[in-house]
Scaffold this motif. Structure first.
Motif, PDB file in Angstrom:
ATOM      1  N   ARG A  26       0.830  -1.211   0.000  1.00 35.88           N
ATOM      2  CA  ARG A  26       0.000   0.000   0.000  1.00 35.88           C
ATOM      3  C   ARG A  26       0.867   1.264   0.000  1.00 35.88           C
ATOM      4  N   VAL A  27       2.002   1.228   0.669  1.00 34.16           N
ATOM      5  CA  VAL A  27       2.928   2.361   0.580  1.00 34.16           C
ATOM      6  C   VAL A  27       3.351   2.557  -0.876  1.00 34.16           C
ATOM      7  N   LEU A  28       3.638   1.437  -1.551  1.00 32.47           N
ATOM      8  CA  LEU A  28       4.038   1.514  -2.955  1.00 32.47           C
ATOM      9  C   LEU A  28       2.903   2.046  -3.821  1.00 32.47           C
ATOM     10  N   VAL A  29       1.677   1.542  -3.616  1.00 32.28           N
ATOM     11  CA  VAL A  29       0.535   2.011  -4.397  1.00 32.28           C
ATOM     12  C   VAL A  29       0.293   3.501  -4.159  1.00 32.28           C
ATOM     13  N   GLY A  30       0.380   3.928  -2.910  1.00 32.12           N
ATOM     14  CA  GLY A  30       0.185   5.341  -2.597  1.00 32.12           C
ATOM     15  C   GLY A  30       1.236   6.215  -3.257  1.00 32.12           C
ATOM     16  N   PHE A  31       2.484   5.764  -3.238  1.00 30.38           N
ATOM     17  CA  PHE A  31       3.573   6.502  -3.878  1.00 30.38           C
ATOM     18  C   PHE A  31       3.304   6.620  -5.383  1.00 30.38           C
ATOM     19  N   CYS A  32       2.919   5.514  -5.992  1.00 27.61           N
ATOM     20  CA  CYS A  32       2.663   5.520  -7.434  1.00 27.61           C
ATOM     21  C   CYS A  32       1.472   6.398  -7.790  1.00 27.61           C
ATOM     22  N   MET A  33       0.398   6.331  -7.014  1.00 27.95           N
ATOM     23  CA  MET A  33      -0.772   7.143  -7.310  1.00 27.95           C
ATOM     24  C   MET A  33      -0.456   8.627  -7.199  1.00 27.95           C
ATOM     25  N   SER A  34       0.324   9.000  -6.200  1.00 25.14           N
ATOM     26  CA  SER A  34       0.708  10.394  -6.056  1.00 25.14           C
ATOM     27  C   SER A  34       1.493  10.862  -7.264  1.00 25.14           C
ATOM     28  N   GLY A  35       2.453  10.033  -7.712  1.00 23.22           N
ATOM     29  CA  GLY A  35       3.230  10.379  -8.890  1.00 23.22           C
ATOM     30  C   GLY A  35       2.387  10.453 -10.146  1.00 23.22           C
ATOM     31  N   ILE A  36       1.409   9.562 -10.253  1.00 19.22           N
ATOM     32  CA  ILE A  36       0.511   9.582 -11.408  1.00 19.22           C
ATOM     33  C   ILE A  36      -0.312  10.873 -11.415  1.00 19.22           C
ATOM     34  N   TYR A  37      -0.785  11.284 -10.234  1.00 20.28           N
ATOM     35  CA  TYR A  37      -1.513  12.541 -10.147  1.00 20.28           C
ATOM     36  C   TYR A  37      -0.644  13.721 -10.582  1.00 20.28           C
ATOM     37  N   VAL A  38       0.605  13.760 -10.093  1.00 25.66           N
ATOM     38  CA  VAL A  38       1.513  14.843 -10.465  1.00 25.66           C
ATOM     39  C   VAL A  38       1.673  14.894 -11.983  1.00 25.66           C
ATOM     40  N   SER A  39       1.871  13.725 -12.601  1.00 24.14           N
ATOM     41  CA  SER A  39       2.072  13.664 -14.047  1.00 24.14           C
ATOM     42  C   SER A  39       0.817  14.097 -14.802  1.00 24.14           C
ATOM     43  N   ALA A  40      -0.333  13.511 -14.441  1.00 25.07           N
ATOM     44  CA  ALA A  40      -1.570  13.819 -15.145  1.00 25.07           C
ATOM     45  C   ALA A  40      -1.958  15.278 -14.976  1.00 25.07           C
ATOM     46  N   GLU A  41      -1.805  15.796 -13.766  1.00 27.54           N
ATOM     47  CA  GLU A  41      -2.189  17.182 -13.517  1.00 27.54           C
ATOM     48  C   GLU A  41      -1.231  18.157 -14.189  1.00 27.54           C
ATOM     49  N   SER A  42       0.025  17.759 -14.361  1.00 24.06           N
ATOM     50  CA  SER A  42       0.969  18.597 -15.102  1.00 24.06           C
ATOM     51  C   SER A  42       0.549  18.700 -16.558  1.00 24.06           C
ATOM     52  N   TRP A  43       0.158  17.578 -17.152  1.00 19.65           N
ATOM     53  CA  TRP A  43      -0.328  17.588 -18.530  1.00 19.65           C
ATOM     54  C   TRP A  43      -1.595  18.448 -18.646  1.00 19.65           C
ATOM     55  N   LEU A  44      -2.495  18.277 -17.697  1.00 21.92           N
ATOM     56  CA  LEU A  44      -3.735  19.048 -17.739  1.00 21.92           C
ATOM     57  C   LEU A  44      -3.456  20.536 -17.631  1.00 21.92           C
ATOM     58  N   ASN A  45      -2.584  20.912 -16.714  1.00 21.18           N
ATOM     59  CA  ASN A  45      -2.261  22.320 -16.522  1.00 21.18           C
ATOM     60  C   ASN A  45      -1.579  22.904 -17.752  1.00 21.18           C
ATOM     61  N   ALA A  46      -0.725  22.097 -18.400  1.00 21.55           N
ATOM     62  CA  ALA A  46      -0.036  22.567 -19.604  1.00 21.55           C
ATOM     63  C   ALA A  46      -1.011  22.774 -20.755  1.00 21.55           C
ATOM     64  N   ALA A  47      -2.087  21.997 -20.771  1.00 18.32           N
ATOM     65  CA  ALA A  47      -3.079  22.111 -21.850  1.00 18.32           C
ATOM     66  C   ALA A  47      -4.070  23.242 -21.617  1.00 18.32           C
ATOM     67  N   ALA A  48      -4.066  23.817 -20.408  1.00 18.89           N
ATOM     68  CA  ALA A  48      -5.048  24.836 -20.057  1.00 18.89           C
ATOM     69  C   ALA A  48      -4.521  26.237 -20.339  1.00 18.89           C
ATOM     70  N   THR A  49      -5.440  27.140 -20.594  1.00 19.53           N
ATOM     71  CA  THR A  49      -5.146  28.564 -20.665  1.00 19.53           C
ATOM     72  C   THR A  49      -5.795  29.246 -19.471  1.00 19.53           C
ATOM     73  N   ASN A  50      -5.532  30.544 -19.302  1.00 20.86           N
ATOM     74  CA  ASN A  50      -6.151  31.265 -18.197  1.00 20.86           C
ATOM     75  C   ASN A  50      -7.676  31.215 -18.284  1.00 20.86           C
ATOM     76  N   GLN A  51      -8.182  31.141 -19.513  1.00 23.73           N
ATOM     77  CA  GLN A  51      -9.638  31.137 -19.691  1.00 23.73           C
ATOM     78  C   GLN A  51     -10.256  29.757 -19.471  1.00 23.73           C
ATOM     79  N   THR A  52      -9.493  28.704 -19.715  1.00 27.34           N
ATOM     80  CA  THR A  52     -10.068  27.353 -19.641  1.00 27.34           C
ATOM     81  C   THR A  52      -9.656  26.574 -18.393  1.00 27.34           C
ATOM     82  N   ARG A  53      -8.718  27.100 -17.614  1.00 32.37           N
ATOM     83  CA  ARG A  53      -8.170  26.325 -16.496  1.00 32.37           C
ATOM     84  C   ARG A  53      -9.246  25.916 -15.499  1.00 32.37           C
ATOM     85  N   GLY A  54     -10.144  26.825 -15.165  1.00 31.37           N
ATOM     86  CA  GLY A  54     -11.185  26.493 -14.199  1.00 31.37           C
ATOM     87  C   GLY A  54     -12.087  25.372 -14.678  1.00 31.37           C
ATOM     88  N   LYS A  55     -12.493  25.414 -15.956  1.00 29.20           N
ATOM     89  CA  LYS A  55     -13.363  24.372 -16.507  1.00 29.20           C
ATOM     90  C   LYS A  55     -12.644  23.030 -16.573  1.00 29.20           C
TER      91      LYS A  55
END
Length: 420
Positions: free
Chosen positions: A101-130
């Motif tokens: 579970r420590v390993l799963v938690g570590f991996c999930m956190s890293g996956i969130y960081v990666s996915a959210e970085s991609w999402l943030n990079a794809a967003a503009t100031n106008q679309t970030r909230g949506k």
């Protein structure tokens, strides 16, 4: 909205699949642990292990990405998580589950960081909230849907664990095959806890206590259901109601938060959470009273997280918000580690209903501290508050920082429009 989502649909699909797998495994731990005869204390340690790994991943994953690259880290973490999910039924021992579970938690956190970085990079100031709202909805729907999948198999076998592993493995295909731009991951150093507390005492204490509430609900809810004799399908429905409440109540509470003193709203929601837990504690094993209690208790937890983030940002200069976001995520993680341990000990010593008792006491702690802070600081004017942050407790510092930036920009834009 369709135009905004057209560029990130693959990422959101991948997130839904990841949350289906992760949501299945969270509930399966409680179900299978009960069948294996694990004690409440042992399962509490297993639950806390996930959040220990999650907290570590939030700190270390950005450094890993800077060293070996975004895609490599994302793919490696996905492989390790998939393997860990398969290993859970093969190594049915509390110590092994804690490590996994420590390993799963570590991996999930890293996956969130990666996915959210991609999402943030794809967003503009106008679309970030949506985009952030769509991302949070995708996460919640994935968790709720995962509970439905649990009714299709027997937790005493390895089938459901294998299905969770398959979902996680498949989830990376749409993300890795469609995302063209590899974003730069930059996460501010977390603000020291003493400085964070000085800037926003209620935000710091509230986030810590709420971490305990969230981890207890998501990690020990299935343990509680098993111990009071609920069937597997009833336990799945119980967990689904925790997150369904959050999905339904998030937006009405967000609307209120931009129109009233946020401390009063924090106080009211915490009292509602405590009352719903008290109702759950006195209803015994009655199914629909339990579901109602779960809907309300879970329904105020996620909005409280976003509300405390917004309130903390109101108390700090804009330049300090990125560092404060990291500090709040770290503080929440500390509470998430401690909460299941306290709950597991109470359930072992007292009764399964101590699950509700610990939650109610923790909610009342938030309420009473919010009431105290109302006497220590004047209410902020509407012009000095930022927009409500639609962020889930599972979000990494990347999403919290992005949401904070959007809140400041949106509040400034609203102020400019009002001035005109």
């Amino acid at each position: 909205m369709i135009k905004v989502l057209s560029g990130v649909w693959a990422l959101l699909l991948g997130v839904v699949l990841i949350m289906l797998g992760n949501g299945m495994h969270f509930t399966l731990i409680g179900l299978r642990g009960g069948l294996e005869g694990f004690s409440s204390t042992a399962l509490a340690v297993v639950t806390s292990g996930y959040f220990l790994g999650f907290l570590s991943g939030a700190r270390l994953t950005p450094l890993m990405i800077q060293r070996v690259g975004h895609v490599r880290v994302f793919a490696a973490l996905g492989s390790f998580m998939s393997a860990a999910l398969i290993a859970l039924p093969l190594l049915a021992e509390p110590w092994a589950w804690t490590v996994l579970r420590v390993l799963v938690g570590f991996c999930m956190s890293g996956i969130y960081v990666s996915a959210e970085s991609w999402l943030n990079a794809a967003a503009t100031n106008q679309t970030r909230g949506k985009l952030l709202s769509a991302y949070m909805i995708a996460q919640t729907l994935g968790i709720i849907g995962a509970q439905g999948l649990l009714t299709l198999g027997d937790p005493a076998t390895s089938v459901l664990f294998i299905c969770a592993s398959i979902l996680v493995s498949v989830s990376f295909a749409p993300i890795l095959l469609s995302v063209a731009v590899v974003p730069v991951v930059e996460v501010a150093r977390p603000m020291p806890l003493r400085r964070l507390f000085q800037g926003s005492p209620l935000g710091t204490v509230g986030i810590f206590l709420l971490g305990s509430v969230y981890a207890t609900q998501s990690g020990m809810g299935a343990v509680f259901g098993t111990q009071i004799g609920l069937s597997a399908s009833q336990i799945a429905l119980f967990i689904a109601m925790l997150f369904a409440g959050a999905l339904v109540l998030q937006y009405p509470i967000g609307w209120l938060s931009d129109r009233m003193d946020r401390r009063r709203l924090i106080f009211g929601l915490a009292v509602l959470g405590a009352a719903s837990c008290a109702m759950g504690g006195v209803t015994g094993s009655g199914l629909w009273p339990l579901m109602t209690a779960a809907f309300l208790a879970g329904g105020v937890t996620t909005p409280l997280y976003a509300l405390l983030l917004a309130y903390t940002n109101d108390s700090l200069p804009a330049a300090d918000m990125p560092a404060a976001s990291g500090g709040l995520v770290f503080t929440f993680g500390l509470g998430a580690i401690a909460g299941p341990l306290v709950t597991g000990w109470a359930m072992q010593r007292l009764a399964p209903q101590a699950f509700w008792l610990v939650l109610a006491v923790t909610f009342m702690g938030i309420a009473l501290y919010a009431l105290y802070r109302m006497t220590q600081r004047a209410v902020a004017s509407a012009e000095d508050t930022d927009s409500y942050l639609n962020v889930l407790p599972t979000a990494s510092p990347v999403a919290v920082e992005a949401a904070g930036e959007w809140a400041v920009e949106n509040a400034e834009a609203s102020g400019t429009d009002a001035a005109r």
